[in-house]
Design an enzyme around this catalytic site. Structure first.
Site, short mmCIF file in Angstrom:
data_model
loop_
_atom_site.label_atom_id
_atom_site.label_comp_id
_atom_site.label_asym_id
_atom_site.label_seq_id
_atom_site.Cartn_x
_atom_site.Cartn_y
_atom_site.Cartn_z
N GLU A 1 0.48 5.32 -10.58
CA GLU A 1 -0.07 4.90 -11.88
C GLU A 1 -1.53 4.55 -11.63
OE1 GLU A 1 1.20 4.99 -14.80
OE2 GLU A 1 3.32 5.28 -14.41
N CYS B 1 -5.81 -1.11 -17.50
CA CYS B 1 -5.83 0.33 -17.21
C CYS B 1 -5.91 1.13 -18.51
CB CYS B 1 -4.61 0.73 -16.40
SG CYS B 1 -3.08 0.19 -17.14
N GLU C 1 -14.18 5.29 -14.76
CA GLU C 1 -13.61 4.01 -15.22
C GLU C 1 -14.44 2.85 -14.68
OE1 GLU C 1 -10.04 2.74 -13.18
OE2 GLU C 1 -9.11 2.23 -15.09
P1 NAD Z 1 -7.15 -0.46 -5.80
O1 NAD Z 1 -6.83 0.99 -5.77
O2 NAD Z 1 -8.42 -0.91 -5.18
O3 NAD Z 1 -6.01 -1.31 -5.06
C1 NAD Z 1 -4.67 -1.29 -5.50
C2 NAD Z 1 -3.77 -1.68 -4.35
O4 NAD Z 1 -3.85 -0.69 -3.32
C3 NAD Z 1 -4.14 -3.00 -3.69
O5 NAD Z 1 -2.95 -3.68 -3.35
C4 NAD Z 1 -4.87 -2.54 -2.43
O6 NAD Z 1 -4.86 -3.49 -1.39
C5 NAD Z 1 -4.05 -1.33 -2.07
N1 NAD Z 1 -4.69 -0.35 -1.17
C6 NAD Z 1 -6.00 -0.05 -1.04
N2 NAD Z 1 -6.17 0.92 -0.10
C7 NAD Z 1 -4.94 1.24 0.36
C8 NAD Z 1 -4.44 2.17 1.33
N3 NAD Z 1 -5.25 2.97 2.02
N4 NAD Z 1 -3.11 2.22 1.54
C9 NAD Z 1 -2.26 1.42 0.84
N5 NAD Z 1 -2.67 0.51 -0.08
C10 NAD Z 1 -3.99 0.43 -0.32
O7 NAD Z 1 -7.05 -0.90 -7.32
P2 NAD Z 1 -7.39 -2.31 -7.95
O8 NAD Z 1 -8.88 -2.47 -7.97
O9 NAD Z 1 -6.56 -3.36 -7.29
O10 NAD Z 1 -6.82 -2.13 -9.44
C11 NAD Z 1 -7.55 -1.58 -10.47
C12 NAD Z 1 -7.10 -0.16 -10.76
O11 NAD Z 1 -5.73 -0.14 -11.07
C13 NAD Z 1 -7.79 0.43 -11.97
O12 NAD Z 1 -8.20 1.74 -11.66
C14 NAD Z 1 -6.70 0.45 -13.02
O13 NAD Z 1 -6.88 1.43 -14.02
C15 NAD Z 1 -5.49 0.69 -12.20
N6 NAD Z 1 -4.29 0.28 -12.92
C16 NAD Z 1 -3.49 1.26 -13.44
C17 NAD Z 1 -2.36 0.92 -14.18
C18 NAD Z 1 -1.46 1.97 -14.78
O14 NAD Z 1 -0.40 1.64 -15.30
N7 NAD Z 1 -1.82 3.24 -14.75
C19 NAD Z 1 -2.04 -0.43 -14.37
C20 NAD Z 1 -2.87 -1.39 -13.82
C21 NAD Z 1 -4.00 -1.02 -13.09
#
Ligand code: NAD
Length: 494
Positions: free
Chosen positions: A248, A282, A383
């Site tokens: 997601e 999101c 975004e």
């Molecule tokens: P992010 O991608 O930076 O991090 C998300 C998670 O992934 C965190 O727990 C992070 O520690 C982990 N992560 C980072 N690198 C990783 C790796 N190499 N391996 C495994 N895990 C790793 O995102 P964010 O800044 O925390 O969240 C914001 C984003 O989330 C926005 O783009 C938003 O649109 C999206 N989002 C989407 C939905 C949806 O339903 N589509 C819902 C909420 C948020």
């Protein structure tokens, strides 16, 4: 008490460090937690494996698992304010919004609890007397669940509840910025009766604590919510062991307004769509696509009201919105606004960090409107995940142009259309290449409906009956129930 939860025990990290969590509204330290390294995450994976392969959870009657989820829902309601407070301190989000989130979270556990034993599969007519054919639903196995910081426990519940309902075990890795409610959840799941090893928690940065979840051969599925760039890394890493995967990801969500739309309804929803939770949603409606003749009146009023939105800390009852999550995130939002202006957008309000008074200690960025935008600008196509609305127009009466602009994105998470013309609303909704489309509304969702992105917004669906399906394997079982020599091969030697 240590903060990692592995095999039913609270344990300290073997190889990670400690992290201070600070409230984004005022920089005060909220809590300090252990952070896992790869060896800690591997220990959690092996605990989940053991619980899946030898524990009672995957094979217990599905209805009993459902009961545990229903109990979890009740406990979450009992502890609503404790959770909401922890979530608000980690995120800076208004307390009242965290309370609403808790209601949604309890509803999610209730929904998937009730769904646990609804669909056991089906029997297929083989057309062959003496043969039986069944399609059965089985848990996928060990799930790696990775979640973001914007709705920390809500996003977690969308994964944990269906994963548990289907009989999986899991390792949860929440965002390193917002660990508190995940810690509380482990306590609640244990109290509700989830057996040891079924629910495991590792904290820490993605590259250290999270990466093993998409690489380790003992993980069967990785379910990730977060940014597009991270999603790509996880998808590539999961390919090494061909895991089930659900992603997601982000969104750049259009909100189309036709000139016949009610003025008050439109202005109100445009503001809410993009500025809720300071745009850190999101599905935020961050692209206003408006019919030319309605542009001036609607945008002037949106700008006027945006400037009156009051920012404040989580427990400021007069605040409309809160801070951004971190200094790094604020810098990213600022860079998108600056890029928009450099590419010709007209800054109508906001545009720079708030640095006065009490708010100067937090990461506050005011509601920002960029007018005169067009497809292709960075701030329109990528975004920003902040309180930034871009405004584009389409020629009067040109429905095709509105749809084309709205679909001109690599994302496809959500979108909205405002018009009292019911036929046009449905027509446009049908043509939008976005996973959720609202007509004369924005943001509501239901656990029993589907949630998932088109395009690069994701893979797989969360929520809804198929939300449980993501956490299940479908297996076809053909059984000859009266095995006997078939005698098909007259050439076979006697
Ligand atoms: P992010 O991608 O930076 O991090 C998300 C998670 O992934 C965190 O727990 C992070 O520690 C982990 N992560 C980072 N690198 C990783 C790796 N190499 N391996 C495994 N895990 C790793 O995102 P964010 O800044 O925390 O969240 C914001 C984003 O989330 C926005 O783009 C938003 O649109 C999206 N989002 C989407 C939905 C949806 O339903 N589509 C819902 C909420 C948020």
């Amino acid at each position: 008490m240590p903060e990692l939860f592995i095999g039913g025990q609270w344990v300290s990290a073997r190889e990670g460090g400690r992290r201070e969590i600070r409230c984004p509204a005022d920089g005060q330290v909220v809590v300090e937690v252990d952070e896992a390294g790869p060896a800690d995450t591997e220990a959690a994976i092996l605990a989940a494996r053991e619980a899946f392969d030898h524990g009672p959870w995957p094979t217990m009657p599905a209805g009993k698992r459902g009961d545990v989820l229903l109990r979890t829902s009740q406990l979450l309601q009992r502890d609503r304010d404790e959770y909401a407070r922890a979530e608000s301190l980690d995120t800076g989000k208004r307390f009242v919004e965290s309370q609403y989130d808790m209601d949604d979270i309890a509803a999610c556990f209730r929904y998937f609890g009730a769904l646990a034993d609804v669909d056991a599969g089906r029997v297929v007519d083989t057309g062959t007397p003496g043969a039986l054919s069944r399609v059965v639903r089985e848990p996928v196995g060990v799930c790696g669940l990775i979640t973001p910081w914007n709705y920390p426990l809500l996003q977690t519940s969308w994964k944990v509840a269906p994963a548990l309902a289907a009989g999986n075990t899991f390792v949860l890795k929440p965002s390193e910025l917002t660990p508190s409610t995940a810690i509380l959840l482990m306590r609640t799941l244990t109290e509700a009766g989830v057996p040891d090893g079924v629910a495991n928690l590792v904290l820490g940065a993605g590259a250290q604590a999270g990466a093993p979840l998409s690489e380790h051969p003992e993980v069967d599925m990785v379910s990730f919510t977060g940014g597009l760039a991270t999603g790509r890394v996880i998808m590539a890493a999961a390919a090494g062991t061909v895991k089930n995967i659900a992603l997601e990801l982000g969104g750049k969500n259009p909100l189309i307004v036709f000139a016949d739309s009610d003025f008050e309804l439109t202005v109100d929803h445009v503001l809410m769509a993009v500025f809720l939770h300071s745009g850190q949603v999101c599905s935020a409606g961050s692209r206003l696509i408006i019919e030319e003749s309605a542009h001036d009146a609607v945008v002037d009023e949106v700008v006027r009201r945006a400037q009156r939105i009051r920012m404040g800390g989580p427990f400021d009852a007069d605040a409309d919105t809160g801070p951004l999550i971190s200094e790094t995130h604020l810098a990213k939002v600022q860079a998108y606004v600056d890029a928009g202006v450099a590419e010709g957008a007209v800054l109508r309000c906001g545009g720079a960090r708030h640095t006065e008074g009490d708010l100067a200690n937090g990461w506050f960025f005011p509601p920002t409107v960029l007018d005169g935008c067009r497809s292709g600008m960075r701030v329109v196509s990528e975004e920003s995940f902040g309180p930034v609305l871009t405004v584009e127009t389409f020629p009067d009466g040109d429905e095709d142009a509105a749809v084309a602009i709205a679909n001109d994105t690599r994302y496809g998470l959500a979108g909205g259309v405002f018009t009292p013309d019911a036929g046009r609303g449905q027509r446009v909704a049908n043509r939008l290449r976005h996973g959720t489309v609202w007509i004369n509304d924005f943001h509501p969702y239901l656990p029993q409906a589907e949630w998932g992105g088109y395009g690069e917004s994701g893979v797989g669906r969360e929520l809804g009956p198929t939300g449980l399906g993501e956490y299940q394997e479908l297996k076809h079982v053909w059984q000859n129930i009266s095995p006997a020599p078939a005698g098909w091969f007259p050439h076979r030697p006697e």
